[in-house]
Each structure stands twice: as C-alpha cells, then as structure tokens.
Enzyme design. Structure first.
Site, PDB file in Angstrom:
ATOM      1  CB  CYS A  71      -0.937  -0.028   1.207  1.00 18.69           C
ATOM      2  SG  CYS A  71      -1.861   1.494   1.475  1.00 18.69           S
ATOM      3  CB  CYS A  74       0.155   2.131   4.001  1.00 18.88           C
ATOM      4  SG  CYS A  74      -1.505   1.436   3.838  1.00 18.88           S
TER       5      CYS A  74
END
Length: 318
Positions: A71, A74
C-alpha cells in the site's frame, strides 16, 4: 455519619499525584535500560491485540494504523503517525497492524465498520472504537484529529496517557523546585468536608476548580462531596430492594452503587455499574458509563481497582 473515611479514600490525592507517579515510573524504566521512548509505537498482531490495544486503551488512547507493504498511501501516512506518536510523548500510543499478516483480525474489524480500503486509522478509548480517518492525510490534519481524540478521551472517559520519556535535565529541574504549600482555598474545602458541611464543601471545591480547572485534588474532593451529598438521605434497604427488582433501571443501579461505595465496597460498586452497562443500551448505557467514570474520580485513577474496572468496562463496551 463520619465523613473522614466514609469512603475508602486512602488515595483521595491520588489523582493529583498521578503525574508524579508516571514520571517516577519513567525514570525507573530509564534507569533499568528499558526502551521507554520506543513504546510510543508498537507492532501488534492477532495474539497481542487484546492486551496491547483493548486493555491498554483503558489507560491511554491507542491509535491503530491498518497498513500493508504493498500500500503506497500507507507508506506516506505511517511516518506521519509515527512522528506524531513520538511528539505527543505518551498522550496516545500508535499500534501498527499489518493486514496481510493478520487477515482474520483485520477483516473482522474492517468489515464491521464497512471499511474497504487502507490506509485506515481507528482509535480505541476505554475499549471503545473511535474511527479517525481513511486514506493518507497531511500532518496538520492528522494532528487536529488526534488533538480531538485526546480531548474526548480525557473529557468523556477520564483517560489520559503519561509521559514516556524525560531528559535527566528535566528530572533535575523538577527535583529542584521548592515544595508548594497547600492552597488555602483547597484546605478550606477539605475542612468543610471533614465537618460534614457537604453543601459548603461542594461549593468550595467548585470555586477552586473555577480558578484551576485541572486541579486533580479538587476534582477528587468534589467527587467525594457530591457522592456523600447524593447518599446521605437514601434508605439503604429501599434502594437495594429497588435495584434487585429492576436490574436494567440505570438510576436504581446508580443509587445502589453509590451506597456500595460509601460503605467501602468499591469492587461491588464498580462491578454493579459495569454489569449494568452490559444490560442497557443507548442513552441509558451512556448515563451509567459516565456515572461510573465519576466514581473513578472518588477513588483515584491510580487505584488498581479503578484500572481493573476500566478493563471490565472496555470489555462490555466493545
């Protein structure tokens, strides 16, 4: 009624001494070589989630960062949260949960909240989930949300963190400070309480808090005076009979818990209200929860019975 010791209040000043005790624990941990500063950020998994997130949230807000290695957003958000965790120094704890390594737990939580993507940030306060934000956000936006979380934790749950690390220079400066004599207004409030002048004590403590809203000793004294004021005219037999016949009546259980506490039965008082929280819902649940938090103030937030009750409350709420 003898007011001194009417409630088991050996820790009447415990709330006011909480900061000093927290600082002492931090100093001890540092002297023993414990990694104090790094505890602001921790990795959690399915095995540790109960202890490190739910139970820990009874004493400090815990912010959970749901992330994965694939991700990219993230990887933008995580450093922001880690920096804030270190900056806030114990006002909240950041727990990082890798959703790939903990798929069952992550899916259970995210699906219950209707969340389909990450990064997602969820806080726990007193075991209760508090959604924060989804997606990568800039530092200042994250800071604003965390400020709100810290305020809610203190105002609604009575939960505050404690300093994680302090410099030796700070310790020396604090130890060099002269002892401050007892405030005359606070002494007058204590004297009124000891004399049995409950109305006078309540007003005196409120006067102190009007000038110093954060005075923990005055908060504890006011909580004790108000408790005694609520119970002084109650018929114990009638109150307990009503509570036994109406297990889901919030006010009946609150009155019985107040009597339990005045009689020194601290665990019984806390346990009664924790169980009531599990039986009722909506506004009734919130009424009982808030009253239980006020009883924590009477005993003192450092008392181990309060810590145990907070954990039990967290299990009922979540």
């Amino acid at each position: 009624m003898s007011l001194r010791g009417a409630v088991d209040l050996a820790a009447v000043k415990a709330a006011g001494e909480a900061k000093e005790k927290a600082q002492e624990r931090a100093r001890t941990a540092r002297e023993q070589g414990a990694p104090v500063a790094s505890s602001a950020v921790l990795d959690v998994d399915e095995a540790s989630f109960e202890q490190e997130v739910l139970q820990r949230s009874a004493s400090v807000p815990v912010v959970v960062d749901f992330w994965a290695d694939w991700c990219q957003p993230c990887k933008q958000l995580s450093p922001v949260l880690e920096k804030l965790a270190e900056e806030y120094n114990g006002k909240f704890i950041l727990a990082k949960l890798d959703i790939e390594a903990n798929q069952a737990l992550a899916q259970s939580i995210l699906s219950q909240l209707g969340v389909q993507g990450i990064p997602f940030v969820l806080a726990f306060v007193g075991g209760q989930p508090v959604p924060m934000f989804q997606g990568a956000v800039p530092m200042e936006q994250a800071r604003q949300v965390i400020d709100q979380l810290v305020d809610v934790a203190e105002q609604q749950f009575g939960i505050v963190g404690e300093p994680i690390g302090e410099s030796p220079a700070d310790d020396a400066e604090e130890s060099a400070l002269p002892e401050v004599p007892e405030d005359p207004a606070l002494a007058a409030a204590h004297d009124a309480l000891d004399r049995g002048d409950l109305g006078g004590a309540v007003q005196a403590y409120r006067n102190v808090l009007a000038d110093r809203p954060g005075d923990e000793e005055a908060k504890a004294g006011l909580a004790q005076a108000e408790l005694l004021q609520r119970t002084i005219d109650l018929d114990p037999a009638a109150v307990r009979s009503e509570a036994a016949e109406n297990p889901t009546d919030p006010q009946a259980q609150i009155r019985a818990a107040d009597l339990d506490l005045v009689g020194g039965h601290v665990e019984d008082a806390f346990g009664r209200l924790v169980e009531t929280v599990g039986r009722v819902f909506g506004d009734d649940r919130n009424t009982v929860r808030v009253h239980l938090l006020s009883l924590f103030e009477v005993i003192g937030t450092e008392d181990p019975r309060v810590a145990a009750a907070r954990q039990a409350l967290a299990r009922k709420l979540f």
